[in-house]
Structure formats: structure tokens, C-alpha cells
Motif scaffolding. Structure first.
Motif, PDB file in Angstrom:
ATOM      1  N   LEU A  36      50.522  11.627 -10.282  1.00  0.00           N
ATOM      2  CA  LEU A  36      50.118  10.460 -11.057  1.00  0.00           C
ATOM      3  C   LEU A  36      50.939  10.344 -12.340  1.00  0.00           C
ATOM      4  O   LEU A  36      51.376   9.241 -12.712  1.00  0.00           O
ATOM      5  CB  LEU A  36      48.625  10.536 -11.385  1.00  0.00           C
ATOM      6  CG  LEU A  36      48.068   9.397 -12.250  1.00  0.00           C
ATOM      7  CD1 LEU A  36      48.283   8.045 -11.568  1.00  0.00           C
ATOM      8  CD2 LEU A  36      46.589   9.629 -12.551  1.00  0.00           C
ATOM      9  N   LEU A  40      53.240   7.177 -13.459  1.00  0.00           N
ATOM     10  CA  LEU A  40      52.991   6.477 -14.718  1.00  0.00           C
ATOM     11  C   LEU A  40      54.173   6.537 -15.676  1.00  0.00           C
ATOM     12  O   LEU A  40      54.120   5.968 -16.764  1.00  0.00           O
ATOM     13  CB  LEU A  40      51.750   7.071 -15.392  1.00  0.00           C
ATOM     14  CG  LEU A  40      50.425   6.835 -14.664  1.00  0.00           C
ATOM     15  CD1 LEU A  40      49.314   7.671 -15.296  1.00  0.00           C
ATOM     16  CD2 LEU A  40      50.063   5.349 -14.680  1.00  0.00           C
ATOM     17  N   GLU A 327      41.674  10.745 -14.216  1.00  0.00           N
ATOM     18  CA  GLU A 327      42.796   9.868 -13.875  1.00  0.00           C
ATOM     19  C   GLU A 327      42.796   8.616 -14.745  1.00  0.00           C
ATOM     20  O   GLU A 327      43.856   8.148 -15.170  1.00  0.00           O
ATOM     21  CB  GLU A 327      42.720   9.499 -12.396  1.00  0.00           C
ATOM     22  CG  GLU A 327      42.911  10.691 -11.468  1.00  0.00           C
ATOM     23  CD  GLU A 327      42.769  10.322 -10.004  1.00  0.00           C
ATOM     24  OE1 GLU A 327      42.529   9.127  -9.721  1.00  0.00           O
ATOM     25  OE2 GLU A 327      42.897  11.221  -9.154  1.00  0.00           O
ATOM     26  N   ARG A 331      45.822   7.445 -17.153  1.00  0.00           N
ATOM     27  CA  ARG A 331      46.416   6.122 -16.970  1.00  0.00           C
ATOM     28  C   ARG A 331      46.381   5.322 -18.275  1.00  0.00           C
ATOM     29  O   ARG A 331      47.376   4.699 -18.671  1.00  0.00           O
ATOM     30  CB  ARG A 331      45.673   5.374 -15.861  1.00  0.00           C
ATOM     31  CG  ARG A 331      46.382   4.114 -15.399  1.00  0.00           C
ATOM     32  CD  ARG A 331      45.608   3.480 -14.237  1.00  0.00           C
ATOM     33  NE  ARG A 331      45.473   4.394 -13.115  1.00  0.00           N
ATOM     34  CZ  ARG A 331      46.403   4.586 -12.196  1.00  0.00           C
ATOM     35  NH1 ARG A 331      47.551   3.930 -12.278  1.00  0.00           N
ATOM     36  NH2 ARG A 331      46.197   5.428 -11.201  1.00  0.00           N
ATOM     37  N   GLU A 335      49.679   3.959 -20.270  1.00  0.00           N
ATOM     38  CA  GLU A 335      49.883   2.516 -20.335  1.00  0.00           C
ATOM     39  C   GLU A 335      49.653   1.935 -21.720  1.00  0.00           C
ATOM     40  O   GLU A 335      50.254   0.886 -22.059  1.00  0.00           O
ATOM     41  CB  GLU A 335      48.970   1.825 -19.322  1.00  0.00           C
ATOM     42  CG  GLU A 335      49.323   2.162 -17.869  1.00  0.00           C
ATOM     43  CD  GLU A 335      48.368   1.548 -16.863  1.00  0.00           C
ATOM     44  OE1 GLU A 335      47.318   1.006 -17.287  1.00  0.00           O
ATOM     45  OE2 GLU A 335      48.666   1.620 -15.653  1.00  0.00           O
TER      46      GLU A 335
END
Length: 370
Positions: A36, A40, A327, A331, A335
Motif C-alpha cells: 500500500l 501511495l 490503511e 492513505r 494523500e
């Protein structure tokens, strides 16, 4: 600024529910989080090493090998390789294997570790931890850089014309030095012109800053290029929500439960192991934890950067959070927080001006140029 996720693979009972995640599930999540993090666009993923307590990272190179096969671009690191406890020959073999599997994506961070129970467990004298570290490091760097190594020292059998296999993928990879409580690590790093990674997890920032100041002074005195005196910084945990108030309210039971667990293991008054911040409110106000809204966490990273001048920020997410929430936090960090920080801070680390950038990135440069 560059960004790294660190997982030491702690796995104690959940401080709120008392339940423990099965070992196979916890280890699989490490690999999934690395995948992940790559998706990302984060720069690096680091795996710790511990040999005592409720931790599943006793074989970090095995975990990194799994991550190497599950990812393609993200850089890999260790946090830390407890080199005081390891045979440098075996360390060179294991680490170079990961470097080969990842096709040149490995860097490592070495240290003496802050878990005192590891030393008697592995038959080592803790009074010699820095002596072990210095000798093992100086042999390891030779084994990674040279063939037909002849060497003798205090703590292991002499070597006569030894070449460890496999060799690193494309020459010796970069070695960082972890520092938390002693000047020894930064002095070793400065002597050899290596970068340092401050733990910045449990104590007031001035306790860490004094080692970074000493490092930069010693680095310059040794005649190395100050532009390459890269610094990384850890943090005391990451948790994000829509507002800082919501984040603090949601994370408080976990944080204070983790403090209680640490106290129960006898860590409360152990420098570098027990936290100086007894409540989450203290840790958010004066400590290195990154808990709050995206904007507040970005402000805190920038505030610490104003003190440390660091090039890479490492973050860790509590394994006690539900898997989906872990998660979600990662994230949101990638972001929302990362762009805010990168807008204000740049670094040459891992860029074209970095002469020791990993082989994978050099190959990517060559493809772009072609």
C-alpha cells in the motif's frame, strides 16, 4: 522531504480489548502495508528487529525478502539492524540477499538496540554493546565493499581472504546509524561519513537535538561534505482524523494503554525505552507523536524540521487499530499530509545529486535519459 513507514512488528495484546493478533496475520499485514505504501507513492518501507518482548521482527531480512517480492519500486530499510548482536558475516550475507531480491532497493539502519533483554538472551554482555557495534560495523562495511577480506578483532574469529556471497546488487548499499540516547552512534556515523536516523519517539526533542548537533559538528570536523550529512527522524506514532480533537479522543485509549503496557514491562524510567509523555495530551502538545488532523500533523512535522533539519520523516501506525483503519490512516497521511510538507521542504536525498542513491533509482534515471 522523503517519507518512510516503519514497522517494528510489535504484537502485544490490544491494550483496550486484550486480544492478540495471530502471528501469521500480523506478519501478512506488514507486507500488505508495504504494498500500500508503494501504491501511495511513499519513498521507503522499514522493518525493525527485536529479539525479546512481544515483537515478531526477530528475522527482519526474511520479512524484507517477502516485501521485496511483493513490491517493485519502494525502497527498503531496516529500523534498526541490531548489529551489536549479529555476526557481521551472516549480516552481510542476509542483507545482500535482500538487496539482490529487491534489485538494488536496500539501505539499512544499524544500532545497538534499546531492548536490554536481547543481550542475555543471545549470550552477549550489554556492557560491551557499543564495542560490539563499532567492531561489527567496521567489518560489515568491508565485507559489503570488498572481496578477499582478511581481518582480526576482539569478538569473533579472524577472517582470511573471505568473500561473502551473494555480493550486493550494485556495490555496497548505504548504511544509516540509529541514535536515541548516546553520542557513540553519531560519532561512528560522522567518522565514516554516513547519515543518521534519530529515533525521536519517546523523549523531548532537545534530548534528540543535542545528538544531531554533535553529529553535524563531528561530520564536518572529519572533512566530509556537509551536503551529504543526511538526517532521518522517527515519530511517536501516527493517527489522523478529520479534526485534531477527534483524533485525540479516538486515539487516547490506545496510547495510554500502550504506556501502561510499557510500564508493566519495567520501562517507565529506562531512558530511550519508557516515554516521557504519560498522557496523550502531553504527547500531542510537547512530544513527537503525530496525532491530529492532516493540517495539524503537517504543521508538527514542519515544526520539528525547523529544529532537526531532517531529510526523511518516518511514521509508524499502531497495530492495535483495526486493520482497515490502519490503511485509512496511511492513505490519509500519503494523500493529505505528505503534499503539505513537500510543498515547504525539499531534499537532495535519493535525487540525482545524491551520489549514493540506490541502484534502482539510478537505473530509473538511465531509462528516463535513454
Amino acid at each position: 522531504m522523503r517519507f518512510q513507514v516503519l514497522d517494528i512488528v510489535f504484537n502485544p495484546p490490544n491494550p483496550v480489548t486484550g486480544q492478540t493478533v495471530p502471528a501469521d496475520v500480523r506478519l501478512q499485514r506488514v507486507v500488505e502495508h508495504a504494498v500500500l505504501a508503494e501504491e501511495l507513492g511513499l519513498d521507503a518501507f522499514s522493518v525493525g528487529e527485536r529479539h525479546a518482548g512481544p515483537v515478531l521482527s526477530s528475522a527482519p531480512t526474511v520479512i524484507l525478502g517477502a516485501i521485496a517480492q511483493a513490491t517493485h519500486r519502494i525502497l527498503l530499510n531496516t529500523g534498526v539492524t541490531v548489529l551489536s548482536l549479529l555476526d557481521p558475516v551472516r549480516a552481510a550475507e542476509d542483507l545482500a540477499t535482500v538487496d539482490q531480491l529487491s534489485r538494488g532497493r536496500l539501505e539499512i539502519t544499524i544500532g545497538k538496540g534499546n531492548e536490554v533483554a536481547q543481550y542475555p538472551l543471545l549470550g552477549k554482555d550489554i556492557a560491551l554493546q557499543y564495542d560490539y557495534l563499532t567492531e561489527n560495523y567496521e567489518l560489515l562495511r568491508r565485507l559489503l565493499a570488498e572481496e578477499d577480506v582478511t581481518w582480526s578483532g576482539r569478538f569473533r574469529a579472524a577472517l582470511d581472504g573471505v568473500t561473502t556471497l551473494p555480493r550486493p546488487f550494485d556495490g555496497p548499499f548505504r548504511i544509516w546509524h540509529g541514535t536515541a540516547t548516546s553520542s557513540t552512534a553519531v560519532e561512528l556515523a560522522a567518522r565514516w561519513g554516513d547519515p543518521v536516523f534519530t529515533a525521536n519517539a519517546l523523549q523531548p526533542r532537545e534530548n534528540y537535538l543535542r545528538h544531531l548537533v554533535h553529529y553535524r559538528e563531528e561530520y564536518a570536523a572529519a572533512g566530509h561534505d556537509p551536503a551529504l550529512a543526511y538526517v532521518g527522524s522517527g515519530s511517536g506514532g501516527l493517527f489522523l482524523a478529520g479534526t485534531t480533537e477527534e483524533a485525540v479522543e479516538q486515539y487516547r485509549p490506545l496510547y495510554e494503554g500502550q504506556v501502561a503496557q510499557s510500564d508493566a514491562r519495567g520501562h517507565r524510567d529506562v531512558l530511550g525505552v519508557g516515554t516521557s509523555f504519560r498522557t496523550l495530551a502531553e504527547a500531542v502538545e510537547r512530544g513527537p507523536v503525530l496525532v491530529g488532523s492532516s493540517e495539524r500533523v503537517a504543521e508538527k512535522i514542519l515544526d520539528y524540521h525547523g529544529t532537526f533539519g531532517h531529510d526523511i520523516q518516518s511514521v509508524s501506525i499502531s497495530p492495535a487499530l483495526p486493520a482497515t483503519q490502519q490503511e485509512d490512516v496511511l492513505r490519509q497521511f500519503a494523500e493529505e499530509v505528505v503534499p503539505l510538507v513537500r510543498r515547504e521542504v525539499s531534499t537532495t536525498l535519493w535525487g540525482p545529486q545524491d551520489p549514493l542513491r540506490p541502484a534502482f533509482l539510478r537505473r530509473a534515471d538511465a531509462l528516463v535519459s535513454a
